[in-house]
Design a protein around this motif. Structure first.
Motif, PDB file in Angstrom:
ATOM      1  N   GLU A  48      39.288 -22.464  43.589  1.00 37.06           N
ATOM      2  CA  GLU A  48      40.094 -22.976  42.521  1.00 37.06           C
ATOM      3  C   GLU A  48      41.085 -21.866  42.444  1.00 37.06           C
ATOM      4  OE1 GLU A  48      40.226 -25.392  41.125  1.00 37.06           O
ATOM      5  OE2 GLU A  48      38.149 -26.208  41.311  1.00 37.06           O
ATOM      6  N   ALA A  49      42.915 -22.074  42.832  1.00 37.55           N
ATOM      7  CA  ALA A  49      43.880 -21.577  42.294  1.00 37.55           C
ATOM      8  C   ALA A  49      44.884 -22.272  41.312  1.00 37.55           C
ATOM      9  CB  ALA A  49      44.517 -21.615  43.234  1.00 37.55           C
ATOM     10  N   GLU A  63      31.239 -18.228  51.927  1.00 29.61           N
ATOM     11  CA  GLU A  63      31.122 -18.572  50.523  1.00 29.61           C
ATOM     12  C   GLU A  63      32.251 -20.060  49.869  1.00 29.61           C
ATOM     13  OE1 GLU A  63      32.220 -15.300  49.060  1.00 29.61           O
ATOM     14  OE2 GLU A  63      30.189 -13.759  49.085  1.00 29.61           O
ATOM     15  N   PHE A  64      33.364 -19.898  51.378  1.00 30.39           N
ATOM     16  CA  PHE A  64      33.802 -21.327  51.042  1.00 30.39           C
ATOM     17  C   PHE A  64      32.778 -22.367  50.606  1.00 30.39           C
ATOM     18  CE2 PHE A  64      36.927 -17.851  52.743  1.00 30.39           C
ATOM     19  CZ  PHE A  64      37.985 -18.196  52.123  1.00 30.39           C
ATOM     20  N   GLN A  65      33.371 -23.862  50.344  1.00 31.46           N
ATOM     21  CA  GLN A  65      32.015 -24.540  50.104  1.00 31.46           C
ATOM     22  C   GLN A  65      33.552 -25.586  51.121  1.00 31.46           C
ATOM     23  OE1 GLN A  65      32.040 -25.719  46.321  1.00 31.46           O
ATOM     24  NE2 GLN A  65      31.392 -23.637  45.850  1.00 31.46           N
ATOM     25  N   ILE A  66      32.736 -25.842  52.621  1.00 31.88           N
ATOM     26  CA  ILE A  66      34.113 -26.264  52.994  1.00 31.88           C
ATOM     27  C   ILE A  66      33.278 -28.248  53.226  1.00 31.88           C
ATOM     28  CG2 ILE A  66      34.861 -24.780  54.508  1.00 31.88           C
ATOM     29  CD1 ILE A  66      32.532 -25.938  56.993  1.00 31.88           C
ATOM     30  N   MET A  91      35.289 -38.170  52.878  1.00 33.16           N
ATOM     31  CA  MET A  91      35.829 -38.969  52.202  1.00 33.16           C
ATOM     32  C   MET A  91      36.083 -38.714  51.589  1.00 33.16           C
ATOM     33  SD  MET A  91      34.132 -42.941  51.027  1.00 33.16           S
ATOM     34  CE  MET A  91      33.391 -42.595  52.716  1.00 33.16           C
ATOM     35  N   ARG A  92      37.701 -39.237  50.787  1.00 34.59           N
ATOM     36  CA  ARG A  92      38.547 -38.390  49.690  1.00 34.59           C
ATOM     37  C   ARG A  92      38.287 -39.410  48.176  1.00 34.59           C
ATOM     38  NH1 ARG A  92      43.075 -34.564  52.350  1.00 34.59           N
ATOM     39  NH2 ARG A  92      41.815 -34.128  54.025  1.00 34.59           N
ATOM     40  N   PHE A  93      38.799 -38.712  47.021  1.00 33.26           N
ATOM     41  CA  PHE A  93      38.335 -39.738  46.344  1.00 33.26           C
ATOM     42  C   PHE A  93      39.686 -39.791  45.710  1.00 33.26           C
ATOM     43  CE2 PHE A  93      40.045 -35.775  44.956  1.00 33.26           C
ATOM     44  CZ  PHE A  93      41.781 -36.669  43.721  1.00 33.26           C
ATOM     45  N   ARG A  94      40.785 -40.546  46.442  1.00 33.15           N
ATOM     46  CA  ARG A  94      41.989 -40.595  45.973  1.00 33.15           C
ATOM     47  C   ARG A  94      41.843 -42.196  47.065  1.00 33.15           C
ATOM     48  NH1 ARG A  94      43.851 -36.858  49.541  1.00 33.15           N
ATOM     49  NH2 ARG A  94      44.789 -36.997  51.153  1.00 33.15           N
ATOM     50  N   ASP A  95      40.677 -41.921  47.909  1.00 29.68           N
ATOM     51  CA  ASP A  95      41.032 -42.900  49.176  1.00 29.68           C
ATOM     52  C   ASP A  95      40.092 -44.684  48.804  1.00 29.68           C
ATOM     53  OD1 ASP A  95      40.733 -40.618  52.033  1.00 29.68           O
ATOM     54  OD2 ASP A  95      42.681 -41.982  50.570  1.00 29.68           O
ATOM     55  N   ARG A 114      40.791 -27.018  46.746  1.00 27.64           N
ATOM     56  CA  ARG A 114      39.544 -27.501  46.209  1.00 27.64           C
ATOM     57  C   ARG A 114      39.157 -28.454  47.010  1.00 27.64           C
ATOM     58  NH1 ARG A 114      43.637 -28.526  42.196  1.00 27.64           N
ATOM     59  NH2 ARG A 114      42.797 -30.576  41.759  1.00 27.64           N
ATOM     60  N   GLU A 115      39.443 -29.450  47.555  1.00 31.92           N
ATOM     61  CA  GLU A 115      38.614 -30.455  48.542  1.00 31.92           C
ATOM     62  C   GLU A 115      38.276 -29.812  49.534  1.00 31.92           C
ATOM     63  OE1 GLU A 115      41.461 -34.017  48.910  1.00 31.92           O
ATOM     64  OE2 GLU A 115      41.439 -34.230  47.130  1.00 31.92           O
TER      65      GLU A 115
END
Length: 199
Positions: free
Chosen positions: A109-110, A153-156, A1-5, A103-104
């Motif tokens: 972070e880039a 190490e990725f936060q999927i 679930m994404r914050f923009r939704d 990020r999501e």
């Protein structure tokens, strides 16, 4: 679930904001019209996406990070895909959208200056998922990003991604061309990334 939704949570019920996309012309320029994401895919309306391929060098060979789409996705469930990609919300441009998706989806972070432009491409495909037509008309901007990071190490984002894996680029190209892995990857896009990094 994404914050923009999400608009709000009210008495235990989540109220969703419809995801709107800019309708774009053949050059990827917004026409001024917007369309819900579901309608764009049901009717084949051209919209924009950003694609970011994470890359690293190992033993002198170029590797790319693949994400495996989770099994609940509305298209291409369980298939290997671009490291990070997403539809561009109406009113947003390619780079901010690409950085947000990183990020999501991966916890990466880039900065804008780290994205390597590989080119623009148009995608036109027709499929059926869960008995419904899925007509994809994308204008996509493709980037590469150097990131030497172990898979664990990725936060999927579990709602989107089942897992990630590094794969040597040439081996991936061969597997995609021969359909040796379940995928929704275009070999032309991998070749764009290779060409941009070999300059």
């Amino acid at each position: 679930m994404r914050f923009r939704d999400i608009i709000r949570e009210n008495a235990g019920k989540v109220v969703f904001l419809m995801e709107l996309l800019d309708v774009v012309d053949e050059n990827g320029l917004p026409t001024g019209a917007v369309v819900p994401r579901e309608k764009a895919h049901a009717e084949g309306i051209r919209h924009r996406t950003s694609h970011v391929w994470l890359v690293r060098m190992r033993a002198g060979k170029l590797e790319i990070l693949l994400q495996k789409r989770c099994w609940t996705k509305d298209s291409w469930p369980g298939c290997y895909d671009i490291s990070s990609a997403g539809h561009i919300p109406a009113g947003v441009d390619f780079i901010p959208s690409a950085l947000r998706e990183l990020r999501e989806e991966l916890g990466v972070e880039a900065g804008p200056e780290e994205l390597i432009f590989c080119g623009d491409r148009q995608i036109c495909s027709d499929s059926v998922f869960y008995g419904r037509p899925f007509r994809d008309r994308q204008y996509s901007r493709v980037f590469a990003l150097w990131r030497d990071q172990a898979e664990g190490e990725f936060q999927i984002q579990k709602e989107e991604i089942d897992s990630v894996r590094w794969m040597e680029l040439e081996a991936c190209l061969k597997a995609v061309r021969q359909n040796a892995i379940a995928h929704c990857i275009y070999p032309e896009e991998l070749e764009m990334v290779r060409a941009a990094l070999m300059k």
